[in-house]
Design a protein around this motif. Structure first.
Motif, short mmCIF file in Angstrom:
data_model
loop_
_atom_site.label_atom_id
_atom_site.label_comp_id
_atom_site.label_asym_id
_atom_site.label_seq_id
_atom_site.Cartn_x
_atom_site.Cartn_y
_atom_site.Cartn_z
N ALA A 175 16.12 -12.83 40.85
CA ALA A 175 16.57 -12.40 42.18
C ALA A 175 15.80 -13.14 43.28
O ALA A 175 16.39 -13.54 44.28
N LEU A 176 14.51 -13.32 43.09
CA LEU A 176 13.73 -14.05 44.09
C LEU A 176 14.16 -15.51 44.16
O LEU A 176 14.25 -16.09 45.25
N ILE A 177 14.41 -16.12 43.02
CA ILE A 177 14.85 -17.52 43.00
C ILE A 177 16.19 -17.68 43.71
O ILE A 177 16.43 -18.67 44.40
N LYS A 178 17.06 -16.69 43.58
CA LYS A 178 18.38 -16.80 44.20
C LYS A 178 18.38 -16.39 45.68
O LYS A 178 19.20 -16.88 46.44
N THR A 179 17.49 -15.50 46.10
CA THR A 179 17.56 -15.01 47.48
C THR A 179 16.67 -15.76 48.46
O THR A 179 17.01 -15.86 49.64
N LEU A 180 15.57 -16.28 48.02
CA LEU A 180 14.66 -16.94 48.96
C LEU A 180 15.23 -18.21 49.59
O LEU A 180 15.04 -18.42 50.79
N PRO A 181 15.94 -19.06 48.85
CA PRO A 181 16.46 -20.28 49.50
C PRO A 181 17.51 -20.03 50.59
O PRO A 181 17.67 -20.85 51.48
N LEU A 191 13.52 -9.69 38.41
CA LEU A 191 12.78 -9.87 39.66
C LEU A 191 12.63 -11.36 39.99
O LEU A 191 12.90 -11.79 41.11
N ILE A 192 12.27 -12.14 38.99
CA ILE A 192 12.10 -13.58 39.20
C ILE A 192 13.44 -14.24 39.54
O ILE A 192 13.54 -15.05 40.47
N LEU A 202 12.58 -6.64 56.37
CA LEU A 202 12.17 -6.78 54.97
C LEU A 202 12.90 -5.83 54.02
O LEU A 202 12.41 -5.55 52.94
N ASN A 203 14.07 -5.33 54.41
CA ASN A 203 14.77 -4.42 53.50
C ASN A 203 15.33 -5.15 52.27
O ASN A 203 15.71 -4.53 51.30
N TRP A 204 15.35 -6.48 52.29
CA TRP A 204 15.78 -7.24 51.12
C TRP A 204 14.83 -7.03 49.95
O TRP A 204 15.24 -7.11 48.80
N ILE A 205 13.57 -6.73 50.24
CA ILE A 205 12.60 -6.47 49.18
C ILE A 205 12.99 -5.21 48.41
O ILE A 205 12.91 -5.17 47.17
N ILE A 206 13.43 -4.20 49.13
CA ILE A 206 13.86 -2.95 48.49
C ILE A 206 15.06 -3.21 47.59
O ILE A 206 15.14 -2.70 46.46
N VAL A 207 16.01 -4.01 48.06
CA VAL A 207 17.20 -4.33 47.27
C VAL A 207 16.81 -5.06 45.99
O VAL A 207 17.32 -4.75 44.90
N ILE A 208 15.91 -6.02 46.09
CA ILE A 208 15.49 -6.77 44.90
C ILE A 208 14.74 -5.87 43.93
O ILE A 208 14.95 -5.94 42.71
N LEU A 209 13.88 -4.99 44.44
CA LEU A 209 13.17 -4.07 43.55
C LEU A 209 14.12 -3.08 42.88
O LEU A 209 13.95 -2.76 41.70
N LEU A 210 15.12 -2.59 43.63
CA LEU A 210 16.11 -1.70 43.02
C LEU A 210 16.89 -2.40 41.92
O LEU A 210 17.19 -1.80 40.88
N THR A 211 17.21 -3.66 42.14
CA THR A 211 17.91 -4.45 41.13
C THR A 211 17.07 -4.58 39.87
O THR A 211 17.55 -4.36 38.75
N ALA A 212 15.80 -4.92 40.04
CA ALA A 212 14.90 -5.11 38.90
C ALA A 212 14.66 -3.79 38.16
O ALA A 212 14.63 -3.76 36.93
N VAL A 213 14.52 -2.70 38.90
CA VAL A 213 14.31 -1.40 38.26
C VAL A 213 15.55 -0.97 37.48
O VAL A 213 15.44 -0.43 36.37
#
Length: 117
Positions: free
Chosen positions: A56-62, A53-54, A82-93
């Protein structure tokens, strides 16, 4: 302690090895240190879920979530900003489940080879 060991080991090893190294790492640490099956699953899942999760957020937010939004479109997610949030959560899960199941299997592996024979 076990969560930190799994997270740190996975973080370091993923720079040099494929993504699936999270499985063997969680397996080995759970076989060594887990106290119960639920502890093994929870620590493996939480360690990799938080790590991915961390990362993915570091790579996608910039980059304004361009790639994550496009992946969301490929997955046919609703067309909202905000569908990018779902993608990041799916990745982390997904990563968390791989590590959790590997940790669960690692806990039971130690019973195959008992110490006192």
């Amino acid at each position: 302690m076990l969560t930190r060991l799994i997270s740190l080991s996975c973080l370091i090893l993923q720079f040099f090895l494929p993504w699936w190294i999270i499985g063997p790492v969680a397996f080995l640490f759970a076989a060594w240190m887990a106290k119960s099956p639920s502890h093994a699953f929870k620590t493996g899942f939480n360690a990799v879920f938080i790590l991915w999760l961390i990362i993915a957020l570091i790579k996608t937010l910039p980059n304004d979530n361009i790639l994550a939004n496009r992946v969301g479109q490929m997955l046919m997610l609703p067309d909202w900003s905000l569908n990018w949030i779902i993608v990041i959560l799916l990745t982390a899960v997904a990563g968390g489940l791989v590590a959790g199941i590997a940790g669960f299997a690692g806990y039971f592996w130690r019973f195959i080879f008992p110490k006192n024979r």
